[in-house]
Design a protein around this motif. Structure first.
Motif, PDB file in Angstrom:
ATOM      1  N   TYR A 136      97.114  48.509  16.830  1.00 27.97           N
ATOM      2  CA  TYR A 136      96.009  48.562  15.864  1.00 27.97           C
ATOM      3  C   TYR A 136      95.440  49.984  15.798  1.00 27.97           C
ATOM      4  O   TYR A 136      95.232  50.532  14.721  1.00 27.97           O
ATOM      5  N   SER A 137      95.192  50.572  16.959  1.00 23.85           N
ATOM      6  CA  SER A 137      94.628  51.921  17.018  1.00 23.85           C
ATOM      7  C   SER A 137      95.564  52.946  16.398  1.00 23.85           C
ATOM      8  O   SER A 137      95.155  53.767  15.572  1.00 23.85           O
ATOM      9  N   TRP A 138      96.834  52.911  16.806  1.00 22.22           N
ATOM     10  CA  TRP A 138      97.796  53.891  16.313  1.00 22.22           C
ATOM     11  C   TRP A 138      98.031  53.760  14.818  1.00 22.22           C
ATOM     12  O   TRP A 138      98.230  54.759  14.136  1.00 22.22           O
ATOM     13  N   ALA A 139      98.018  52.542  14.304  1.00 17.85           N
ATOM     14  CA  ALA A 139      98.217  52.335  12.865  1.00 17.85           C
ATOM     15  C   ALA A 139      97.093  52.985  12.050  1.00 17.85           C
ATOM     16  O   ALA A 139      97.267  53.294  10.877  1.00 17.85           O
ATOM     17  N   ARG A 140      95.954  53.221  12.686  1.00 16.57           N
ATOM     18  CA  ARG A 140      94.809  53.832  12.026  1.00 16.57           C
ATOM     19  C   ARG A 140      94.623  55.294  12.420  1.00 16.57           C
ATOM     20  O   ARG A 140      93.592  55.899  12.165  1.00 16.57           O
ATOM     21  N   GLY A 141      95.636  55.839  13.097  1.00 13.89           N
ATOM     22  CA  GLY A 141      95.590  57.233  13.499  1.00 13.89           C
ATOM     23  C   GLY A 141      94.623  57.514  14.639  1.00 13.89           C
ATOM     24  O   GLY A 141      94.172  58.639  14.822  1.00 13.89           O
ATOM     25  N   LYS A 142      94.310  56.504  15.403  1.00 18.01           N
ATOM     26  CA  LYS A 142      93.373  56.634  16.516  1.00 18.01           C
ATOM     27  C   LYS A 142      94.111  56.632  17.840  1.00 18.01           C
ATOM     28  O   LYS A 142      95.217  56.121  17.948  1.00 18.01           O
TER      29      LYS A 142
END
Length: 144
Positions: free
Chosen positions: A56-62
């Motif tokens: 979830y985080s990586w998909a949002r560039g986080k």
């Protein structure tokens, strides 16, 4: 893998499993990764939640931080498994392993390299992931 956990030699099954594990980390982890006793890794609900959080985080560039007690599966499941899965998806990806110490990071890189070089499951289902000849000659604890 078949019901007994053995590697199949059926080309159609190999292709199906290969495709499935490249797109599903849970399937990848349970097919490729091993626990400390050498048995297939079984992910508990907390591990699946960590994976969902990271994705979830990586998909949002986080960025993503997983903070859990010692011996709760962070190293095998996350620090080794997730970079290895990323390599199975894209062999041109660049990864950085960050740990509390250089030695711990080196241990994770060594774990990844060991699976690539020695896991019959990984070699069967991810045959496209191979170290280059240059990397094989120059591998170190700080660079794979």
């Amino acid at each position: 893998m078949n019901i007994e956990g053995e590697i199949t030699d059926n080309p159609d099954q190999i292709a199906e499993i290969s495709q499935r594990i490249r797109t599903d980390f849970v399937e990848f982890a349970q097919t490729i990764l091993r626990d400390d006793t050498g048995r297939g890794l079984v992910l508990a609900p907390i591990h699946i939640a960590w994976i969902a959080h990271a994705q979830y985080s990586w998909a949002r560039g986080k960025g993503c931080v997983i903070n859990a007690p010692v011996s709760h599966g962070k190293s095998t499941g996350v620090a080794v498994g997730m970079p290895l899965h990323a390599l199975a998806q894209d062999t041109n990806i660049r990864l950085k392993i960050i740990s509390a110490t250089d030695d711990l990071a080196a241990d994770r890189v060594t774990g990844i390299r060991s699976i690539i070089d020695n896991s019959p499951e990984f070699r069967t289902y991810c045959p496209h992931v191979r170290p280059s000849k240059k990397d094989r000659e120059a591998v170190s604890a700080k660079k794979m």
